[in-house]
Motif scaffolding. Structure first.
Motif, PDB file in Angstrom:
ATOM      1  N   LEU A   1       0.838  -1.195   0.000  1.00 23.61           N
ATOM      2  CA  LEU A   1       0.000   0.000   0.000  1.00 23.61           C
ATOM      3  C   LEU A   1       0.883   1.258   0.000  1.00 23.61           C
ATOM      4  CD1 LEU A   1      -2.807   1.386   0.303  1.00 23.61           C
ATOM      5  CD2 LEU A   1      -2.418   1.285   2.772  1.00 23.61           C
ATOM      6  N   LEU A   2       1.881   1.276   0.879  1.00 24.13           N
ATOM      7  CA  LEU A   2       2.784   2.426   0.964  1.00 24.13           C
ATOM      8  C   LEU A   2       3.646   2.550  -0.291  1.00 24.13           C
ATOM      9  CD1 LEU A   2       3.699   2.062   4.725  1.00 24.13           C
ATOM     10  CD2 LEU A   2       2.149   3.727   3.692  1.00 24.13           C
ATOM     11  N   ASN A   3       4.035   1.408  -0.884  1.00 19.50           N
ATOM     12  CA  ASN A   3       4.769   1.458  -2.141  1.00 19.50           C
ATOM     13  C   ASN A   3       3.883   1.969  -3.269  1.00 19.50           C
ATOM     14  OD1 ASN A   3       7.681   0.431  -2.541  1.00 19.50           O
ATOM     15  ND2 ASN A   3       6.863  -0.756  -0.843  1.00 19.50           N
ATOM     16  N   GLY A   4       2.588   1.677  -3.191  1.00 14.91           N
ATOM     17  CA  GLY A   4       1.657   2.223  -4.177  1.00 14.91           C
ATOM     18  C   GLY A   4       1.590   3.738  -4.081  1.00 14.91           C
ATOM     19  N   ILE A   5       1.592   4.249  -2.854  1.00 17.11           N
ATOM     20  CA  ILE A   5       1.603   5.705  -2.659  1.00 17.11           C
ATOM     21  C   ILE A   5       2.913   6.285  -3.187  1.00 17.11           C
ATOM     22  CG2 ILE A   5       1.623   7.548  -0.924  1.00 17.11           C
ATOM     23  CD1 ILE A   5      -0.268   5.674   0.740  1.00 17.11           C
ATOM     24  N   ALA A   6       4.041   5.614  -2.875  1.00 14.02           N
ATOM     25  CA  ALA A   6       5.339   6.080  -3.372  1.00 14.02           C
ATOM     26  C   ALA A   6       5.394   6.009  -4.897  1.00 14.02           C
ATOM     27  CB  ALA A   6       6.472   5.260  -2.752  1.00 14.02           C
ATOM     28  N   LEU A   7       4.749   4.998  -5.479  1.00 13.91           N
ATOM     29  CA  LEU A   7       4.688   4.884  -6.936  1.00 13.91           C
ATOM     30  C   LEU A   7       3.977   6.098  -7.541  1.00 13.91           C
ATOM     31  CD1 LEU A   7       4.901   3.415  -9.673  1.00 13.91           C
ATOM     32  CD2 LEU A   7       2.848   2.120  -9.015  1.00 13.91           C
ATOM     33  N   LEU A   8       2.979   6.616  -6.830  1.00 13.12           N
ATOM     34  CA  LEU A   8       2.274   7.810  -7.320  1.00 13.12           C
ATOM     35  C   LEU A   8       3.220   8.991  -7.496  1.00 13.12           C
ATOM     36  CD1 LEU A   8      -1.089   7.652  -5.330  1.00 13.12           C
ATOM     37  CD2 LEU A   8      -0.703   7.150  -7.757  1.00 13.12           C
ATOM     38  N   PHE A   9       4.205   9.118  -6.594  1.00  9.88           N
ATOM     39  CA  PHE A   9       5.202  10.187  -6.756  1.00  9.88           C
ATOM     40  C   PHE A   9       5.891  10.050  -8.111  1.00  9.88           C
ATOM     41  CE2 PHE A   9       5.310  10.005  -1.995  1.00  9.88           C
ATOM     42  CZ  PHE A   9       4.896  11.301  -1.757  1.00  9.88           C
ATOM     43  N   GLY A  10       6.340   8.826  -8.408  1.00  9.90           N
ATOM     44  CA  GLY A  10       7.021   8.577  -9.673  1.00  9.90           C
ATOM     45  C   GLY A  10       6.127   8.808 -10.870  1.00  9.90           C
ATOM     46  N   LEU A  11       4.887   8.323 -10.785  1.00  8.09           N
ATOM     47  CA  LEU A  11       3.965   8.495 -11.902  1.00  8.09           C
ATOM     48  C   LEU A  11       3.620   9.961 -12.132  1.00  8.09           C
ATOM     49  CD1 LEU A  11       1.556   5.466 -11.342  1.00  8.09           C
ATOM     50  CD2 LEU A  11       3.346   5.695 -13.087  1.00  8.09           C
ATOM     51  N   LEU A  12       3.481  10.710 -11.043  1.00 12.81           N
ATOM     52  CA  LEU A  12       3.194  12.143 -11.183  1.00 12.81           C
ATOM     53  C   LEU A  12       4.343  12.878 -11.876  1.00 12.81           C
ATOM     54  CD1 LEU A  12       1.498  12.892  -7.742  1.00 12.81           C
ATOM     55  CD2 LEU A  12       0.430  13.028 -10.004  1.00 12.81           C
ATOM     56  N   VAL A  13       5.563  12.574 -11.473  1.00 18.38           N
ATOM     57  CA  VAL A  13       6.719  13.251 -12.078  1.00 18.38           C
ATOM     58  C   VAL A  13       6.868  12.836 -13.543  1.00 18.38           C
ATOM     59  CG1 VAL A  13       9.229  13.555 -11.963  1.00 18.38           C
ATOM     60  CG2 VAL A  13       7.894  13.510  -9.861  1.00 18.38           C
ATOM     61  N   ILE A  14       6.734  11.532 -13.820  1.00 14.06           N
ATOM     62  CA  ILE A  14       6.847  11.058 -15.208  1.00 14.06           C
ATOM     63  C   ILE A  14       5.706  11.626 -16.058  1.00 14.06           C
ATOM     64  CG2 ILE A  14       6.692   9.011 -16.687  1.00 14.06           C
ATOM     65  CD1 ILE A  14       8.194   7.487 -14.413  1.00 14.06           C
ATOM     66  N   GLY A  15       4.491  11.597 -15.515  1.00 13.24           N
ATOM     67  CA  GLY A  15       3.348  12.148 -16.245  1.00 13.24           C
ATOM     68  C   GLY A  15       3.494  13.631 -16.514  1.00 13.24           C
ATOM     69  N   PHE A  16       3.973  14.378 -15.523  1.00 13.86           N
ATOM     70  CA  PHE A  16       4.205  15.814 -15.697  1.00 13.86           C
ATOM     71  C   PHE A  16       5.237  16.060 -16.794  1.00 13.86           C
ATOM     72  CE2 PHE A  16       6.542  19.716 -14.634  1.00 13.86           C
ATOM     73  CZ  PHE A  16       5.499  20.644 -14.621  1.00 13.86           C
ATOM     74  N   THR A  17       6.297  15.259 -16.784  1.00 12.87           N
ATOM     75  CA  THR A  17       7.368  15.418 -17.777  1.00 12.87           C
ATOM     76  C   THR A  17       6.844  15.129 -19.186  1.00 12.87           C
ATOM     77  OG1 THR A  17       9.022  14.820 -16.150  1.00 12.87           O
ATOM     78  CG2 THR A  17       9.666  14.621 -18.450  1.00 12.87           C
ATOM     79  N   LYS A  18       6.097  14.024 -19.319  1.00 11.77           N
ATOM     80  CA  LYS A  18       5.645  13.628 -20.657  1.00 11.77           C
ATOM     81  C   LYS A  18       4.454  14.455 -21.142  1.00 11.77           C
ATOM     82  CE  LYS A  18       4.158   9.980 -23.622  1.00 11.77           C
ATOM     83  NZ  LYS A  18       4.489   8.696 -24.086  1.00 11.77           N
ATOM     84  N   TYR A  19       3.459  14.643 -20.295  1.00  3.17           N
ATOM     85  CA  TYR A  19       2.204  15.222 -20.767  1.00  3.17           C
ATOM     86  C   TYR A  19       2.104  16.736 -20.567  1.00  3.17           C
ATOM     87  CZ  TYR A  19       1.083  10.318 -21.011  1.00  3.17           C
ATOM     88  OH  TYR A  19       1.112   8.980 -21.312  1.00  3.17           O
ATOM     89  N   THR A  20       2.788  17.282 -19.569  1.00  2.00           N
ATOM     90  CA  THR A  20       2.731  18.729 -19.362  1.00  2.00           C
ATOM     91  C   THR A  20       3.907  19.415 -20.050  1.00  2.00           C
ATOM     92  OG1 THR A  20       1.615  18.392 -17.247  1.00  2.00           O
ATOM     93  CG2 THR A  20       2.589  20.561 -17.619  1.00  2.00           C
ATOM     94  N   LEU A  21       5.097  18.923 -19.792  1.00  2.00           N
ATOM     95  CA  LEU A  21       6.281  19.509 -20.427  1.00  2.00           C
ATOM     96  C   LEU A  21       6.474  19.019 -21.858  1.00  2.00           C
ATOM     97  CD1 LEU A  21       8.824  19.294 -17.446  1.00  2.00           C
ATOM     98  CD2 LEU A  21       7.389  21.237 -18.130  1.00  2.00           C
ATOM     99  N   GLU A  22       5.766  17.952 -22.221  1.00  2.00           N
ATOM    100  CA  GLU A  22       5.845  17.334 -23.550  1.00  2.00           C
ATOM    101  C   GLU A  22       7.268  16.925 -23.930  1.00  2.00           C
ATOM    102  OE1 GLU A  22       3.694  19.623 -26.460  1.00  2.00           O
ATOM    103  OE2 GLU A  22       1.865  19.605 -25.245  1.00  2.00           O
ATOM    104  N   LEU A  23       7.955  16.347 -22.948  1.00  2.00           N
ATOM    105  CA  LEU A  23       9.285  15.788 -23.188  1.00  2.00           C
ATOM    106  C   LEU A  23       9.123  14.271 -23.282  1.00  2.00           C
ATOM    107  CD1 LEU A  23      11.252  17.942 -20.588  1.00  2.00           C
ATOM    108  CD2 LEU A  23      11.206  18.243 -23.071  1.00  2.00           C
ATOM    109  N   HIS A  24       9.374  13.728 -24.472  1.00  2.00           N
ATOM    110  CA  HIS A  24       9.102  12.318 -24.731  1.00  2.00           C
ATOM    111  C   HIS A  24      10.376  11.489 -24.891  1.00  2.00           C
ATOM    112  CE1 HIS A  24       4.899  13.405 -25.450  1.00  2.00           C
ATOM    113  NE2 HIS A  24       5.377  14.459 -26.089  1.00  2.00           N
TER     114      HIS A  24
END
Length: 160
Positions: free
Chosen positions: A88-111
């Motif tokens: 459960l806690l690793n799932g929460i920590a995974l959200l940190f990674g997904l948020l940063v990766i998602g921000f990089t790809k979808y907001t900054l549009e760095l692919h």
């Protein structure tokens, strides 16, 4: 020199625990980034799917390493409870990674692979801080009774 010795004696268990946590974390990091890149760059899967698979595998390794080495001196509150909380806690920590990766790809549009790997590293950093704090607080709790380091000495009786 006496000050440094007292300081070390006071924080020795924390230093050893952090060293073990760091060792397990380093291996889990290699697994996470290696698997992430295998799926992202090798198989050309999406960065979010790659991250979820990589984290699931590296977190399983980390659970085993932390339970049976890093925090073995801490009370064991049951494998089912620990395993559930750990993931459960690793799932929460995974959200940190997904948020940063998602921000990089979808907001900054760095692919590109470099940008997505830098985002992965930043997410791992945030997740690691959260995991260390949360594991100590909720998963591998402090022992309520001292756990003996060695077996008690017993007298050997020789019957003649």
């Amino acid at each position: 020199m006496a000050f440094i010795k007292r300081l070390y004696e006071r924080f020795a268990s924390l230093v050893h625990e952090l060293a073990k946590f760091g060792s397990i974390g380093a291996i889990a990091f290699v697994l996470d980034t290696g698997i992430y890149n295998l799926f992202l760059l090798g198989l050309e899967w999406g960065p979010m799917t790659s991250k979820v698979i990589a984290t699931t595998i590296s977190a399983t390794f980390a659970y085993i390493g932390n339970r049976f080495w890093t925090f073995r001196h801490r009370e064991q509150s049951g494998l089912t409870r620990e395993y559930f909380l750990f993931f459960l806690l690793n799932g929460i920590a995974l959200l940190f990674g997904l948020l940063v990766i998602g921000f990089t790809k979808y907001t900054l549009e760095l692919h590109d692979g470099l940008s997505l790997n830098i985002a992965n590293l930043v997410g791992i950093g945030f997740g690691t801080l959260f995991r260390y704090w949360s594991y100590k607080k909720w998963v591998f709790m402090e022992a309520t009774e001292p756990i003996p380091v060695e077996l008690p000495k017993t007298e050997v009786r020789q019957d003649r």
